[in-house]
Design an enzyme around this catalytic site. Structure first.
Site, PDB file in Angstrom:
ATOM      1  N   ASP A   1      -3.994  -5.266   2.867  1.00 40.48           N
ATOM      2  CA  ASP A   1      -3.337  -5.966   1.895  1.00 40.48           C
ATOM      3  C   ASP A   1      -1.668  -5.003   1.335  1.00 40.48           C
ATOM      4  OD1 ASP A   1      -3.459  -7.850  -0.393  1.00 40.48           O
ATOM      5  OD2 ASP A   1      -5.360  -6.498  -0.949  1.00 40.48           O
TER       6      ASP A   1
ATOM      7  N   ASN B   1      -2.446 -12.723  -1.461  1.00 36.03           N
ATOM      8  CA  ASN B   1      -2.972 -13.668  -1.037  1.00 36.03           C
ATOM      9  C   ASN B   1      -4.314 -13.829  -1.124  1.00 36.03           C
ATOM     10  OD1 ASN B   1      -4.609 -10.720  -0.447  1.00 36.03           O
ATOM     11  ND2 ASN B   1      -3.155 -10.596   1.364  1.00 36.03           N
TER      12      ASN B   1
ATOM     13  N   TYR C   1      11.780  15.408 -18.170  1.00 32.54           N
ATOM     14  CA  TYR C   1      13.144  15.105 -18.403  1.00 32.54           C
ATOM     15  C   TYR C   1      13.551  13.629 -18.987  1.00 32.54           C
ATOM     16  CZ  TYR C   1      12.499  19.025 -15.237  1.00 32.54           C
ATOM     17  OH  TYR C   1      12.280  19.976 -14.338  1.00 32.54           O
TER      18      TYR C   1
ATOM     19  N   ASN D   1      -1.814  14.432 -16.888  1.00 31.84           N
ATOM     20  CA  ASN D   1      -3.731  13.801 -17.031  1.00 31.84           C
ATOM     21  C   ASN D   1      -3.678  15.629 -17.341  1.00 31.84           C
ATOM     22  OD1 ASN D   1      -3.749  11.935 -15.946  1.00 31.84           O
ATOM     23  ND2 ASN D   1      -4.215  13.150 -13.565  1.00 31.84           N
TER      24      ASN D   1
ATOM     25  N   VAL E   1      -6.778  -7.246  -3.545  1.00 31.97           N
ATOM     26  CA  VAL E   1      -6.396  -6.880  -4.997  1.00 31.97           C
ATOM     27  C   VAL E   1      -4.838  -7.100  -5.459  1.00 31.97           C
ATOM     28  CG1 VAL E   1      -8.110  -5.093  -5.496  1.00 31.97           C
ATOM     29  CG2 VAL E   1      -5.378  -4.735  -4.462  1.00 31.97           C
TER      30      VAL E   1
ATOM     31  N   SER F   1      -1.715   8.738 -13.056  1.00 36.69           N
ATOM     32  CA  SER F   1      -1.437   8.291 -11.565  1.00 36.69           C
ATOM     33  C   SER F   1      -0.722   6.471 -11.595  1.00 36.69           C
ATOM     34  CB  SER F   1      -1.716   8.575 -10.049  1.00 36.69           C
ATOM     35  OG  SER F   1      -0.986  10.876  -9.912  1.00 36.69           O
TER      36      SER F   1
ATOM     37  N   ASP G   1       4.528  10.517  -2.783  1.00 35.90           N
ATOM     38  CA  ASP G   1       3.360  10.557  -2.694  1.00 35.90           C
ATOM     39  C   ASP G   1       2.886  11.233  -1.880  1.00 35.90           C
ATOM     40  OD1 ASP G   1       0.798  10.050  -4.328  1.00 35.90           O
ATOM     41  OD2 ASP G   1       2.167   8.837  -5.510  1.00 35.90           O
TER      42      ASP G   1
ATOM     43  N   GLN H   1      -9.464 -12.930  -4.028  1.00 35.51           N
ATOM     44  CA  GLN H   1      -8.872 -12.066  -4.094  1.00 35.51           C
ATOM     45  C   GLN H   1      -8.669 -10.884  -5.361  1.00 35.51           C
ATOM     46  OE1 GLN H   1      -4.648 -11.344  -3.213  1.00 35.51           O
ATOM     47  NE2 GLN H   1      -4.264 -12.724  -5.145  1.00 35.51           N
TER      48      GLN H   1
ATOM     49  N   HIS I   1      -4.069   9.118  -2.709  1.00 35.47           N
ATOM     50  CA  HIS I   1      -3.380   8.885  -3.425  1.00 35.47           C
ATOM     51  C   HIS I   1      -2.359   8.175  -3.573  1.00 35.47           C
ATOM     52  CE1 HIS I   1      -0.993  10.156  -6.955  1.00 35.47           C
ATOM     53  NE2 HIS I   1      -2.058  10.611  -7.556  1.00 35.47           N
TER      54      HIS I   1
ATOM     55  N   LEU J   1      -0.705  -7.454  -1.876  1.00 32.86           N
ATOM     56  CA  LEU J   1      -0.022  -8.401  -1.526  1.00 32.86           C
ATOM     57  C   LEU J   1      -0.602  -9.934  -2.270  1.00 32.86           C
ATOM     58  CD1 LEU J   1       1.075  -7.825   2.166  1.00 32.86           C
ATOM     59  CD2 LEU J   1       2.375  -7.947   0.387  1.00 32.86           C
TER      60      LEU J   1
ATOM     61  N   ALA K   1       8.351  14.282 -14.792  1.00 35.39           N
ATOM     62  CA  ALA K   1       8.172  12.936 -16.864  1.00 35.39           C
ATOM     63  C   ALA K   1       9.102  13.659 -17.815  1.00 35.39           C
ATOM     64  CB  ALA K   1       6.805  12.592 -16.454  1.00 35.39           C
TER      65      ALA K   1
HETATM   66 CA   LIG Z   1      -4.767  -9.425  -2.398  1.00 40.66          CA
END
Ligand SMILES: [Ca+2]
Length: 376
Positions: free
Chosen positions: A138, A176, A271, A254, A180, A321, A129, A99, A163, A174, A269
């Site tokens: 994962d 594990n 507000y 962006n 990642v 994002s 999203d 990982q 996205h 996760l 964003a």
């Molecule tokens: Ca993982």
């Protein structure tokens, strides 16, 4: 397209790390083993043949680099190693899948609180999203809703864009032995699909997603989306969610420039009920695209962020994002640690414990920090 190139590049790396195993077999008088051989310059099979390497010994021919996976005797390997047109000869080895902790996850100090057993357990995070690919190995997606009625956009677990799946992984990929690690790997992800497969949506759809989040007991709303036009209804829904106790976090946008001038934070964003998140790189320098202005509240990594992608893939993306879900993840960690805190208290501690980075129009209160928030 840049994204397509990234996909190809990552897939190549995945193959390199994923499939090789050592095979040793008795082959008459001399045993062979798998080697990876890389030419210095263009691959020339004639050189291999000169060392008695036949077509049947070629296990794989790579496309992008002049590399062959070959079944060789030790003598053949030594011979090739000394040839001037051969750059590398390496015994192939079994690679244990492992990982990766993306740099951004470390930069916001998530592993520093994971070690004390805080992973955001039970905190509900709505990802407004493009949907989340819930079949990704994962990710563990607990529920969801789509504001679209047409199939397959009506399925919140269908992410035709990628996205939302990427954003979700930064929050809660996760913990594990593969892929990642997310900022809060035991937070509960909810796929609230308000953007379609082209990444398009409407303010009414976002408002519906916020309403669903309030009605379904979400703690945190992450909106890695925005527009340049104000909407009184979107503002009213953002305010309503905040007044109902939800922490509302959004990408600043962006729309920035290299000089960092101008007032370019997007809605929602912008507000006051919403935390606007700016993007920095691995050196805590502002990303040139990151929107600027007085509404910027806090910063997080948003350059070359590696995370989950539909089809059990992993890719690296840029944008505010990608910064926003780092803040959502840190908020989940803190809320797990301090379950009695209100949303306003969580927000205050995140802002007060952030690492100052300078110009508040660029960075707000600075880099969000999990460990510093815990000990604040
Ligand atoms: Ca993982």
């Amino acid at each position: 397209m840049r994204m397509r190139r990234l996909l190809v590049a990552f897939f190549t790396v995945f193959v390199l790390f994923g499939v090789f195993t050592v095979t040793a077999s008795a082959d008459g008088e001399s045993s062979t083993q798998d080697y990876l051989v890389m030419f210095d310059g263009k691959a020339e099979k004639g050189i291999l043949q000169a060392f008695g390497v036949d077509e049947e010994n070629v296990k794989h021919e790579f496309d992008l680099l002049p590399v062959y996976q070959l079944s060789l005797t030790e003598n053949q390997a030594k011979g090739l190693e000394n040839h001037p047109q051969i750059k590398y000869v390496e015994a192939d080895a079994e690679v244990k899948k492992s990982q990766t902790t993306p740099y951004g996850v470390s930069q916001v100090q998530a592993p520093d609180v994971h070690q004390y057993g805080y992973f955001g357990q039970g905190v509900r995070v709505a990802i407004l999203d493009t949907g989340i690919d819930s079949s990704h190995q994962d990710l563990n997606v607990h529920g969801g809703h789509s504001v679209f009625s047409n199939w397959p956009e009506s399925n919140p677990y269908y992410d035709g864009d990628g996205h939302g799946t990427h954003v979700a992984g930064t929050v809660a990929a996760l913990n594990n032995s593969y892929g990642v690690l997310g900022v809060a790997p035991q937070a509960r992800l909810y796929a609230v699909k308000v953007l379609d497969s082209n990444g398009g949506g409407s303010y009414s759809g976002i408002a519906q997603g916020i309403e669903w989040s309030i009605n379904n007991g979400m703690d945190i709303i992450n909106m890695s989306l925005g527009g340049t036009a104000h909407s009184s209804i979107l503002q009213a829904y953002s305010d309503y969610a905040y007044n109902q106790g939800l922490l509302v976090i959004a990408a600043a946008g962006n729309s920035g420039n290299a000089a960092g001038t101008g007032d370019s934070v997007n809605y929602p964003a912008r507000y006051s009920s919403v935390m606007a998140v700016a993007a920095v790189d691995w050196n805590n320098n502002r990303a040139s695209f990151s929107s600027t202005g007085p509404a910027v509240e806090i910063s997080a990594p948003g350059v070359s962020i590696q995370s989950t992608y539909p089809g059990n893939q992993y890719v690296s993306l840029n944008g505010t994002s990608m910064a926003s879900p780092h803040v959502a993840g840190v908020a989940a960690l803190l809320w797990h640690y301090q379950p009695g805190y209100s949303n306003a208290q969580i927000r205050n501690v995140l802002n007060q414990s952030a690492q100052p980075l300078g110009n508040s129009n660029h960075y707000g209160n600075g880099l969000v920090q999990a460990f510093d928030a815990f000990v604040y």
